[in-house]
Design an enzyme around this catalytic site. Structure first.
Site, PDB file in Angstrom:
ATOM      1  N   ASP A 117       0.860  -1.167   0.000  1.00 62.03           N
ATOM      2  CA  ASP A 117       0.000   0.000   0.000  1.00 62.03           C
ATOM      3  C   ASP A 117       0.907   1.232   0.000  1.00 62.03           C
ATOM      4  O   ASP A 117       2.114   1.139   0.202  1.00 62.03           O
ATOM      5  CB  ASP A 117      -0.955  -0.026   1.211  1.00 62.03           C
ATOM      6  CG  ASP A 117      -2.171   0.862   0.977  1.00 62.03           C
ATOM      7  OD1 ASP A 117      -3.207   0.632   1.613  1.00 62.03           O
ATOM      8  OD2 ASP A 117      -2.076   1.775   0.126  1.00 62.03           O
TER       9      ASP A 117
HETATM   10  C1  GLC Z   1      -4.323   4.307  -0.016  1.00 64.70           C
HETATM   11  C2  GLC Z   1      -5.226   3.161   0.361  1.00 64.70           C
HETATM   12  C3  GLC Z   1      -5.366   2.129  -0.718  1.00 64.70           C
HETATM   13  C4  GLC Z   1      -5.300   2.808  -2.073  1.00 64.70           C
HETATM   14  C5  GLC Z   1      -3.891   3.339  -2.232  1.00 64.70           C
HETATM   15  C6  GLC Z   1      -3.703   4.067  -3.567  1.00 64.70           C
HETATM   16  O1  GLC Z   1      -3.566   4.749   1.057  1.00 64.70           O
HETATM   17  O2  GLC Z   1      -4.987   2.487   1.582  1.00 64.70           O
HETATM   18  O3  GLC Z   1      -6.600   1.441  -0.494  1.00 64.70           O
HETATM   19  O4  GLC Z   1      -5.606   1.895  -3.098  1.00 64.70           O
HETATM   20  O5  GLC Z   1      -3.510   4.216  -1.175  1.00 64.70           O
HETATM   21  O6  GLC Z   1      -4.460   5.257  -3.563  1.00 64.70           O
END
Ligand code: GLC
Length: 742
Positions: free
Chosen positions: A271
């Protein structure tokens, strides 16, 4: 070029890339080139091509995120194919969570439809719209089991139940990847957040999770297994730590379970920034340590941060990360790009005609909004409204005209200009026949300035019926937007009270990203429709529902607590050794003075609130009524590997057709570990005409009765099993069968 099998053979210990070109490519690439493929970058504030062009040209990145300008995407893909060292195209990622320009209800609302096929179709539209910009990868579906409505990301989830979440996750994966990964209008899906993110302590986002081995395998992992079995292209690691090990560095999860046991052949992406956060967690001392830990655990692609780019080469050269770890990761990344057809057509849909895609998306958005809405109360048949019986309608509340707010969280590309608010929907539908008067009363859903309430009272006093739009602005749910108090925010409770006092029928419509605690307003509403954040077509759907051109069929995918202090409160809970007796009703004010220590009963309850929810999982009313009868099983006893057929008669006892979600629950009352008091094991949407009766049947296979037991894996144990069928998790129609032990 043959399409490689992205599902690695779990029995093959060595990586077996079946696409010869991938192996040839791997053979030519340097360590630095390979690490470039393991890196994903975002454009930040700059123009995407200026910000990312050189990184692509020099092979420093293999994926980008948050670039949705088709011209920029096409140019970056051109640079990748024509100017980078090996002509490797880019993964182009975006959070297409519940729609792209056309927004569907939030996933929690889509789950309330209990219609996986509709969720699948809506996801095909979301994929098609996104593919028009060159996006080829979405970070959805989010399938974190969510039992805590304080958690802002419950909005993105499918709720508290394992079976429903499995069905919805499978549907959404199939929808996004609908014509195959290389199809122009498909996008690669991503199962997230692996795993257990929804168990964050006190519902605070990113907080610690402590999940037992049994809960992990019986509750939090099954949706991801369903997604892997559905061919999901990628998995995203969770920010959270699982019993002290952050998921992004959790090798037993990311490699031993996901790859070796489940045979997942796709890619694992961290993430956003979750790799350097391993140091913040306290697992590693610095970015190099974090990069090493994540690479060892099985993270193939680093999102947004650059620890891989900065430290992985030296870590390999120092012998801290084996070269095969890099090779396995890069081969999976290249195989996915081959499977997506990116080498031959990196932006296959960028020239497509958008009108048909948009028309189809709006149709799916309308139907999804309609089927997501849950009728929670309808005293005196207040709904549906009858045009011939009313002349003037007061439309009250700031969310009534909230074309943007009703889109909900994660709508980066949502277009508020095409969003139909409830006020617009009502005007379009009955504005020519009835007098509609709109009074926001409050400036926002959080506003505590009550000066507008008097105006609302005056408007209500001159109307025949009050439509009161309540709930949360979009910003009050979603990532990092948890609430400790989940009452209606601002002065909305005062608004309800003031309007109730006027004495006209008050119909509540709540738009929110979570279950709210509504005990303080329920008796002041004659009817209540829970619309979640219904998306682009929410206003049209609400108008059709309120005036009876559609019949509500939604059912709750999550428990509604009476007060926040009851949380966590969910239907598939354990019985405990001292379950509260159903008739137990104790309120702290009624306790006699000097009541003897044990006089109030010794069971799992609170002194100051009933032990039951305000609304239970699976609950939802219709404009008609349904009755269940004649529950019978095909056999009183079955053996392992067999199935029992469960039949029930469903009757529409009302005066109009309607759709009921018939739900099948099962309990294993005696097992080697305690099992939930009941678990959803099947559901069917059944539409019946007024007065019609139909037999509804389920096939319950013994596989559905298995559970994970520490040290023994997934097991099936003989004995008695209980079955209920009904319209919610409090179903009373009951039967039993025996599972033999030979
Ligand atoms: C965020 C979220 C994730 C998302 C990613 C890209 O922090 O936790 O669900 O897909 O970043 O935006």
């Amino acid at each position: 070029m043959t399409t490689p099998n992205t599902k690695a053979d779990p029995n093959v210990t060595e990586f077996d890339a079946t696409a010869p070109d991938v192996m040839a490519l791997m053979g030519a690439m340097s360590l630095g080139d390979k690490i470039g493929q393991m890196s994903l970058a975002q454009p930040g504030e700059g123009h995407p091509v200026e910000a990312l062009g050189d990184l692509v040209r020099t092979g420093k990145i293999g994926a980008i995120i948050n670039v949705v300008d088709p011209v920029a995407v096409a140019e970056l893909q051109r640079i990748a194919l024509e100017e980078s060292p090996y002509g490797i195209p880019l993964l182009v990622g975006r959070d297409v969570i519940h729609g792209f320009k056309t927004i569907m209800p939030i996933p929690l609302g889509q789950a309330a439809s209990w219609n996986p096929e509709l969720v699948r179709m809506a996801s095909t539209s979301a994929a098609a719209e996104a593919s028009l910009t060159g996006v080829n990868w979405t970070y959805a579906p989010m399938m974190d089991i969510s039992r805590d409505p304080r958690w802002g990301r419950i909005a993105e989830s499918f709720g508290e139940d394992v079976f429903l979440t499995c069905q919805m996750s499978k549907a959404m994966v199939e929808g996004f990847q609908w014509e195959g990964l290389s199809a122009p209008a498909s996008v690669a899906a991503c199962a997230k957040h692996f795993v257990g993110y929804g168990a964050a302590e006190s519902g605070r986002d990113y907080a610690t999770t402590n999940i037992s081995e049994h809960e992990l395998h019986n509750v939090y992992l099954p949706p991801f297994k369903a997604a892997v079995d559905s061919g999901v292209a990628s998995v995203m690691t969770s920010f959270s730590d699982l019993d002290g090990i952050p998921a992004t560095a959790h090798r037993p999860l990311l490699t031993d379970l996901l790859r070796d046991q489940w045979g997942f052949g796709g890619i694992v992406v961290s993430d956003w920034n979750s790799i350097p956060e391993l140091t913040t967690h306290g697992l590693t001392a610095d970015d190099q340590g974090a990069a090493i830990a994540a690479a060892h655990a099985g993270v193939d692609l680093e999102m947004a941060s650059d620890t891989y780019l900065s430290h992985l080469a030296s870590a390999v050269e120092d012998g801290k990360v084996p070269m095969e770890v890099i090779d396995h990761a890069v081969a999976r990344l290249l195989k996915l790009k081959v499977e997506m057809g990116l080498f031959s057509a990196p932006c296959p849909n960028i020239e497509a005609e958008p009108s048909n895609i948009k028309k189809r998306a709006l149709e799916h958005a309308y139907q999804s909004a309609l089927e997501s809405m849950v009728l929670l109360k309808n005293e005196h048949h207040t709904l549906p409204l009858k045009k011939e019986q009313i002349k003037k309608v007061a439309v009250i509340g700031p969310l009534a005209d909230g074309a943007y707010e009703q889109l909900g969280t994660w709508i980066f590309d949502g277009d508020p200009d095409i969003s139909i608010s409830a006020w617009a929907g009502l005007q379009n539908k009955v504005g020519g026949d009835l007098e509609l008067v709109f009074e926001p009363a409050l400036e926002t859903s959080r506003s505590r300035d009550m000066t507008g309430i008097q105006r609302a009272v005056e408007v209500a006093s001159q109307a025949d019926v009050v439509l009161l739009f309540l709930g949360e602005e979009a910003i009050l749910s979603g990532e990092a937007h948890s609430r400790a108090d989940i009452d209606l925010p601002g002065a909305q409770v005062d608004l309800v009270k003031s309007l109730h006092a006027v004495g006209k029928p008050v119909v509540g419509v709540i738009m929110a990203g979570r279950p709210l605690t509504l005990s303080n307003v329920m008796d002041q509403l004659d009817a209540l429709v829970y619309a979640w954040h219904p998306g682009t077509m929410g206003g049209a759907a609400i108008a059709d529902l309120l005036f009876g051109d559609a019949v509500p069929s939604g059912k709750l995918p999550v428990t509604f607590p009476r007060v926040v202090g009851q949380i966590p409160l969910y239907y598939n809970a354990k019985n405990t050794g001292k379950p509260p007796t159903p008739e137990l009703v104790t309120y702290i004010d009624d306790i006699p003075v000097r009541a003897p220590q044990t006089s109030l009963g010794m069971s799992a309850f609170h002194l100051d609130v009933a032990h039951t929810p305000l609304f239970c999982f699976g609950y939802g009313l219709s404009y008609t009524q349904f009755s269940y009868s004649n529950l019978r099983l095909s056999r009183p006893k079955i053996q392992a590997g067999e199935h029992v057929d469960v039949h029930v008669d469903l009757t529409n006892t009302g005066d109009r057709s309607g759709t009921e979600v018939v739900q099948l629950y099962v309990r294993d009352p005696v097992a080697s570990i305690t099992r939930p008091v009941r678990e959803l094991k099947g559901f069917q949407r059944i539409t019946l005409a007024a007065g019609e009766t139909r037999q509804v049947s389920f096939t319950l296979h013994t596989d559905a009765l298995k559970f994970y037991c520490s040290g023994r894996g997934w097991i099936l144990e003989p004995g008695l099993f209980e079955v209920w069928v009904g319209g919610d998790s409090n179903a009373t129609l009951h039967a039993t069968f025996d599972l033999g032990d030979e």
